[in-house]
Design a protein around this motif. Structure first.
Motif, short mmCIF file in Angstrom:
data_model
loop_
_atom_site.label_atom_id
_atom_site.label_comp_id
_atom_site.label_asym_id
_atom_site.label_seq_id
_atom_site.Cartn_x
_atom_site.Cartn_y
_atom_site.Cartn_z
N CYS A 210 -6.22 22.31 15.56
CA CYS A 210 -6.67 22.65 14.26
C CYS A 210 -7.36 23.84 14.30
O CYS A 210 -7.26 24.69 13.14
N THR A 211 -8.20 24.14 14.95
CA THR A 211 -9.06 25.41 14.95
C THR A 211 -8.28 26.72 15.34
O THR A 211 -8.22 27.56 14.63
N ALA A 212 -7.14 26.44 16.43
CA ALA A 212 -6.27 27.77 16.34
C ALA A 212 -5.52 28.06 15.25
O ALA A 212 -5.23 29.31 15.09
N ALA A 213 -4.96 26.70 14.59
CA ALA A 213 -4.03 27.14 13.33
C ALA A 213 -4.79 27.82 12.51
O ALA A 213 -4.33 28.71 11.79
N ALA A 214 -6.13 27.32 12.06
CA ALA A 214 -6.97 28.04 11.14
C ALA A 214 -7.39 29.12 11.22
O ALA A 214 -7.08 30.54 10.68
N PHE A 215 -7.56 29.60 12.87
CA PHE A 215 -7.82 31.07 13.15
C PHE A 215 -6.64 32.09 13.09
O PHE A 215 -6.69 33.12 12.16
N LEU A 216 -5.55 31.40 13.54
CA LEU A 216 -4.25 32.27 13.35
C LEU A 216 -4.04 32.70 12.08
O LEU A 216 -3.57 33.99 11.61
N GLN A 217 -3.78 31.41 11.01
CA GLN A 217 -3.78 31.71 9.56
C GLN A 217 -4.56 32.62 9.00
O GLN A 217 -4.23 33.39 8.04
N GLY A 218 -5.70 32.70 9.33
CA GLY A 218 -6.94 33.61 8.78
C GLY A 218 -6.47 34.82 9.09
O GLY A 218 -6.57 35.77 8.36
N ALA A 238 -14.44 28.49 12.04
CA ALA A 238 -15.71 28.75 12.68
C ALA A 238 -16.34 27.34 12.98
O ALA A 238 -17.40 26.97 13.94
N GLY A 239 -15.97 26.30 12.22
CA GLY A 239 -16.53 24.92 12.24
C GLY A 239 -15.63 23.94 13.08
O GLY A 239 -16.01 22.88 13.15
N GLY A 240 -14.76 24.65 14.03
CA GLY A 240 -13.89 23.86 14.71
C GLY A 240 -14.49 23.84 16.32
O GLY A 240 -15.30 23.72 16.64
N LYS A 244 -17.85 29.30 22.85
CA LYS A 244 -18.81 30.37 22.22
C LYS A 244 -18.06 31.72 22.18
O LYS A 244 -18.55 32.60 20.98
N ARG A 245 -17.53 32.00 23.11
CA ARG A 245 -16.82 33.36 23.16
C ARG A 245 -15.93 33.51 21.84
O ARG A 245 -15.95 34.36 21.09
N VAL A 246 -14.97 32.34 21.79
CA VAL A 246 -14.16 32.37 20.43
C VAL A 246 -15.04 32.32 19.23
O VAL A 246 -14.32 33.01 18.28
N LEU A 247 -15.78 31.67 19.06
CA LEU A 247 -16.70 31.41 17.94
C LEU A 247 -16.98 32.89 17.54
O LEU A 247 -17.28 33.25 16.41
N ALA A 248 -17.59 33.57 18.50
CA ALA A 248 -18.33 34.96 18.27
C ALA A 248 -17.00 36.03 17.60
O ALA A 248 -17.60 36.70 16.71
N LEU A 249 -16.10 35.82 18.23
CA LEU A 249 -14.78 36.49 17.70
C LEU A 249 -14.37 36.19 16.23
O LEU A 249 -13.90 37.01 15.49
N ILE A 250 -14.54 34.75 16.20
CA ILE A 250 -14.24 34.33 14.52
C ILE A 250 -15.22 35.15 13.86
O ILE A 250 -14.98 35.38 12.75
N TYR A 251 -16.43 34.99 13.99
CA TYR A 251 -17.68 35.59 13.39
C TYR A 251 -17.31 37.12 13.08
O TYR A 251 -17.68 37.65 11.95
N VAL A 252 -16.77 37.72 14.24
CA VAL A 252 -16.56 39.31 14.11
C VAL A 252 -15.41 39.57 12.85
O VAL A 252 -15.49 40.16 12.21
N LEU A 268 -22.67 42.16 7.77
CA LEU A 268 -23.85 42.51 8.89
C LEU A 268 -24.16 40.94 9.33
O LEU A 268 -24.74 40.77 10.64
N GLN A 269 -24.34 39.93 8.30
CA GLN A 269 -24.81 38.72 8.71
C GLN A 269 -23.92 37.89 9.83
O GLN A 269 -24.24 37.27 10.54
N HIS A 270 -22.50 38.15 9.48
CA HIS A 270 -21.71 37.50 10.52
C HIS A 270 -21.56 38.06 11.77
O HIS A 270 -21.59 37.43 12.77
N LEU A 271 -21.76 39.42 11.80
CA LEU A 271 -21.64 40.20 12.97
C LEU A 271 -23.07 39.74 13.72
O LEU A 271 -22.85 39.67 14.83
N LYS A 272 -24.17 39.75 13.10
CA LYS A 272 -25.34 39.20 13.76
C LYS A 272 -25.07 37.81 14.45
O LYS A 272 -25.55 37.65 15.52
N ARG A 273 -24.52 37.01 13.68
CA ARG A 273 -24.15 35.61 14.01
C ARG A 273 -23.32 35.56 15.42
O ARG A 273 -23.47 34.77 16.27
N ALA A 274 -22.49 36.48 15.39
CA ALA A 274 -21.50 36.58 16.47
C ALA A 274 -22.22 37.06 17.69
O ALA A 274 -22.04 36.48 18.79
N LEU A 275 -23.21 38.14 17.54
CA LEU A 275 -24.23 38.30 18.61
C LEU A 275 -24.90 37.20 19.20
O LEU A 275 -25.48 37.23 20.36
N GLN A 276 -25.61 36.47 18.20
CA GLN A 276 -26.42 35.27 18.53
C GLN A 276 -25.63 34.34 19.27
O GLN A 276 -26.20 33.59 20.23
#
Length: 643
Positions: A210-218, A238-240, A244-252, A268-276
């Motif tokens: 589910c997560t990969a399908a949403a990410f790829l289609q996005g 992002a809610g899938g 943490k590494r993949v979640l950061a990439l999704i936020y990027v 900037l908020q999304h990118l900050k979240r990626a670094l967090q």
């Protein structure tokens, strides 16, 4: 549903031994996964499950053994995929072979069918109750391979079949906004015995799909420019279920989407979240710098680039984890070209160059000099692995970097160093330029209207490469001419300006007639600008030495090249005035002072950064004495004619 009957099962002891071995191998993985030795254990278990599967498939297929065989096949393929850097298409043949054995055990065949048709036949005709759960697990694994190959329609068709086999009266989800995600979420594998030895549960695999399908289609929607749809899909991902590494990439990616939607603060908020989420997500810092550049916040941009450089120096990006907790992971299934572009690993040298370039563009000359010298030191040390030269690099061609460094050094008052760097460019291009460079002036592809686009896209042709080398060599002589001008060395300045102009004589365009400026090759535009700057520089030196006729010829030639150039026009007026040709001077002054905003038209065709210092020195003088003299002359002339 039917119970197991067809086919003779192997001896009970043999079947029990296989089941016990499967359970032992699965237990070994459960103990080792996520540990420091997990990667090595996974590679060992890949071989062990493969051997067990070979022993089982060495016998004719029988319905009583098929549930265990499909479980071993599932576990074996999980390790195949989990220990690879990406999905291996060929290994999906193992699934096909397993399905054919299921059909053979049921007394039918499907050798001539495609994989999609084979799945349709199996799910419609195989009704044995004990095989439903193993087949659903194997179908989810098939979906993982198809997802890695971006075969989304095949997955959608497969899960429609799974939904019908689970509940024949169920209505397909074809009315849903995103049918694939709806099918994946609605899918429920038939219940399985608690004793089944799985190395990754069906539910975990489902969440990953589910997560990969949403990410790829996005990502696909982002590439297509459908930004609102991209936003929804990436937020779903992002809610899938992911690391943490993949979640950061999704936020990027969310940050990049927001930036394209002209929402820099949200980006900037999304990118900050990626670094967090993952402080080692270096691409987040690079995109943060790009957003700050768009906002014009140079201090914040340079700070982000400095942090990125320090992070890359201190802690280079690590490879994919060698000790995974889950074998099927989102990062193995999402392979989109745009993802490679957005998240490409950058070398420290590329970031060092960006720092130098941005400092020079912003007028922070001292900082630019230090960064350029650091970068040139990397080149001198021959650290090729730290200086990427491929088409995706952030770096321009190396001679351009040298010329930018020379420009920074000159503006920083390090004149001898600037001359030395230019000498390096001249010496390196000496044997690369033929005596005559003939090339069509006209742009071959109208879409490549910028210099950057013209120089991108792989290695240029031999003629174009010669043209580039000529451009860099002429620019080096031009720089030296202006450096000597700044040092007050008129003789040396004249020599270098003349050398520049002589070099440019090698270029002989093959175009018919005079091409409009917008259709010229970007390199030809730069060559024209270099010729103009050199003529202005040499004309100024002639003017200082009171060689007025020679100065007049250079300024006239400059205006032939660029009829709207205000600097050449001003100096032409000045030299005419000094030659006591006051009426001509006044006529020229009136013509150019009344012309529309020339500077605006020049800004439409930006020139390389390394020409900036030359452009500044050749700028229109601020002295108003000549203008006042002309205005007085014109008033007097009008009064005389009135009388």
């Amino acid at each position: 549903m039917k119970r197991l009957r067809r086919g003779a099962a192997p001896e009970p002891g043999c079947l029990q031994a296989w089941a016990a071995q499967c359970e032992a191998l699965a237990g070994r993985w459960r103990e080792a996964r996520g540990s420091a030795c997990g990667g090595e254990v996974a590679r060992q278990l890949r071989g062990a499950f493969g051997e067990l599967l070979l022993r089982m498939q060495g016998l004719p297929p029988a319905l009583p053994t098929m549930p265990l065989e499909l479980t071993v096949l599932y576990n074996s393929l999980l390790f195949v995929l989990g220990t690879s850097d990406c999905a291996i298409k060929g290994e999906a043949e193992g699934i096909r072979h397993g399905l054919l054995r299921v059909l053979e055990a049921c007394g039918t065949c499907g050798q001539d069918l495609s994989t999609e048709e084979l799945w349709q036949k199996v799910l419609q005709e195989v009704t044995v109750e004990e095989l439903q759960s193993p087949l659903h697990r194997l179908a989810a694994l098939q979906a993982a391979w198809w997802l890695a190959a971006s075969c989304l329609q095949s997955i959608t068709d497969l899960f429609r079949l799974l939904s019908r086999s689970e509940d024949p009266g169920r209505t397909p989800c074809s009315g849903e906004k995103n049918e694939l995600l709806a099918l994946l979420k609605a899918w429920r594998a038939p219940a399985e015995e608690a004793s089944i030895s799985l190395v990754q549960s069906t539910e975990e695999l489902k969440e990953t799909l589910c997560t990969a399908a949403a990410f790829l289609q996005g990502l696909q929607e982002l590439e297509a420019g459908n930004l609102s749809t991209t936003l929804c899909l990436l937020q779903e991902a992002a809610g899938g279920f992911c690391s943490k590494r993949v979640l950061a990439l999704i936020y990027v990616c969310l940050g990049c989407c927001a930036q394209r939607m002209c929402k820099p603060q949200t980006a900037l908020q999304h990118l900050k979240r990626a670094l967090q989420v993952d402080f080692q997500c270096h691409s987040a810092l690079l995109h943060t710098a790009a957003v700050y550049q768009e906002l014009g916040e140079t201090d914040a941009e340079l700070q982000a680039l400095s942090l990125l450089y320090e992070a890359l120096e201190r802690n280079p990006p690590s490879a994919t984890s060698s000790c995974p907790y889950f074998l099927i992971r989102v990062e193995l299934l999402v392979n989109a070209p745009i993802l490679v572009s957005l998240l490409r690993h950058r070398q420290p040298s590329e970031v060092k160059y960006l720092l130098a370039q941005r400092c020079l563009q912003d007028g922070r000359v001292a900082d630019a000099v230090e960064h350029y010298l650091d970068f040139l030191a990397l080149l001198q040390e021959g650290l090729q692995q730290q200086v990427p030269l491929d088409g995706d690099s952030l770096l321009p061609r190396i001679p351009e970097v040298f010329l930018e460094a020379a420009s920074a050094l000159e503006q920083g008052g390090r004149h001898q160093d600037s001359l030395a760097v230019c000498d390096e460019v001249i010496s390196r291009t000496t044997n690369l330029i033929p005596q005559i460079v003939q090339i069509e002036e006209k742009l071959e592809r109208p879409e490549c209207a910028s210099l950057e686009a013209g120089l991108a896209g792989g290695l240029p042709s031999q003629k174009r490469e010669s043209l580039c080398c000529l451009m860099w060599r002429a620019a080096a002589y031009l720089h030296q001419g202006w450096v000597w001008t700044k040092l007050g060395k008129g003789k040396e300045a004249l020599m270098q300006f003349s050398r520049c102009l002589n070099e440019l004589l090698r270029f002989q365009p093959c175009g018919r007639g005079v091409e409009p400026a917008e259709s010229l090759l970007p390199e030809v535009k730069v060559l024209q600008k270099i010729r103009l700057l050199s003529l202005i520089g040499r004309g100024m030196q002639f003017l200082e030495q009171e060689r007025h006729k020679e100065a007049l010829l250079d300024f006239q030639h400059g205006l032939q090249i660029s009829p709207d150039d205000p600097t050449a026009a001003f100096y032409l007026v000045q030299v005419l005035w000094k030659l006591n040709r006051k009426q001509e001077a006044s006529d020229y002054w009136q013509k150019y002072s009344e012309s529309p905003a020339v500077e605006d038209r020049q800004q439409e065709r930006p020139f390389p950064l390394y020409l900036d210092s030359c452009l500044k020195q050749a700028a229109l003088p601020q002295d108003g004495s000549l203008v006042r003299c002309i205005q007085d002359y014109l008033r007097t002339t009008r009064q005389d004619s009135a009388v």
